[in-house]
Write an enzyme that holds these catalytic residues in place. Structure first.
Site, PDB file in Angstrom:
ATOM      1  N   ASN A 121       0.702  -1.122  -0.062  1.00  0.00           N
ATOM      2  CA  ASN A 121      -0.103   0.033   0.004  1.00  0.00           C
ATOM      3  C   ASN A 121       0.873   1.196  -0.044  1.00  0.00           C
ATOM      4  OD1 ASN A 121      -1.471   2.114   0.805  1.00  0.00           O
ATOM      5  ND2 ASN A 121      -3.338   0.700   1.562  1.00  0.00           N
ATOM      6  N   HIS A 177      -9.672  -6.078  -2.689  1.00  0.00           N
ATOM      7  CA  HIS A 177      -8.392  -6.321  -2.285  1.00  0.00           C
ATOM      8  C   HIS A 177      -8.588  -6.421  -0.578  1.00  0.00           C
ATOM      9  CE1 HIS A 177      -8.985  -1.982  -2.731  1.00  0.00           C
ATOM     10  NE2 HIS A 177      -8.304  -2.023  -1.742  1.00  0.00           N
ATOM     11  N   HIS A 219      -6.707  -6.019   2.815  1.00  0.00           N
ATOM     12  CA  HIS A 219      -5.458  -5.332   3.563  1.00  0.00           C
ATOM     13  C   HIS A 219      -4.840  -6.261   4.721  1.00  0.00           C
ATOM     14  CE1 HIS A 219      -6.270  -1.345   1.831  1.00  0.00           C
ATOM     15  NE2 HIS A 219      -7.452  -1.604   1.635  1.00  0.00           N
TER      16      HIS A 219
END
Length: 165
Positions: free
Chosen positions: A49, A119, A121
């Site tokens: 990220n 997605h 995390h």
């Protein structure tokens, strides 16, 4: 207001913004390091990220542009779960966190910043990592440069290919 040094963000701020989905990756290119792709599987990949909550904030994504978990094929589901397991182990080995948050935000109302391409995390956590800076200044301190984190994590993910092959 406090100012914290985060030089890797300037490249994003000044650079061209893609018109396409940032999670729809082309076939393997020489851009994987610049994109901070740590691992490419058959149906899914692991990427950093670029706006991390903590050092080691990673994402596991399917290649296919899928918005909802229920739209995944069985082989995509299995590889995503395998990569979540491997990535958790790698984060625990590299950072020795007190815990790891793993989350999936489906839809804008659930907090998905990029809702069109699901997605997961993974965020390493330590007791006290939400210190007074986050509480009183609405500022999060990420102590390691993102490129240093990438360089430290990449060998762990390279070993996944060795054990799978």
């Amino acid at each position: 207001m406090e100012v914290l040094w985060a030089p890797w963000r300037l490249e994003y701020i000044l650079g061209p913004k893609p018109d396409s989905c940032p999670f729809c990756l082309p076939e393997h290119t020489d851009e994987d390091t610049a994109r901070r792709v740590l691992y490419r599987g058959r149906k899914a990949f692991v990427i950093m990220n670029i706006f991390p909550y903590n050092n080691g904030h990673l994402m596991v994504c399917p290649y296919r542009h899928v918005m909802n978990l229920v739209d995944l094929e069985t082989d995509e589901q299995h590889e995503l779960m395998d990569l979540l397991n491997h990535t958790t182990r790698i984060l625990q080995e590299r950072f020795t966190p007190g815990g790891v948050n793993i989350g999936l935000n489906l839809g804008e109302a659930a907090g998905a910043g990029i809702r069109e391409h699901m997605h997961f995390h993974l965020v390493p956590r330590w007791v006290g990592d939400s210190s007074f800076m986050a509480i009183t200044s609405e500022t999060r301190v990420v102590p390691e440069h993102i490129d240093s984190t990438y360089a430290a994590l990449k060998p762990y993910f390279d070993r996944l290919d060795e054990t799978a092959g």
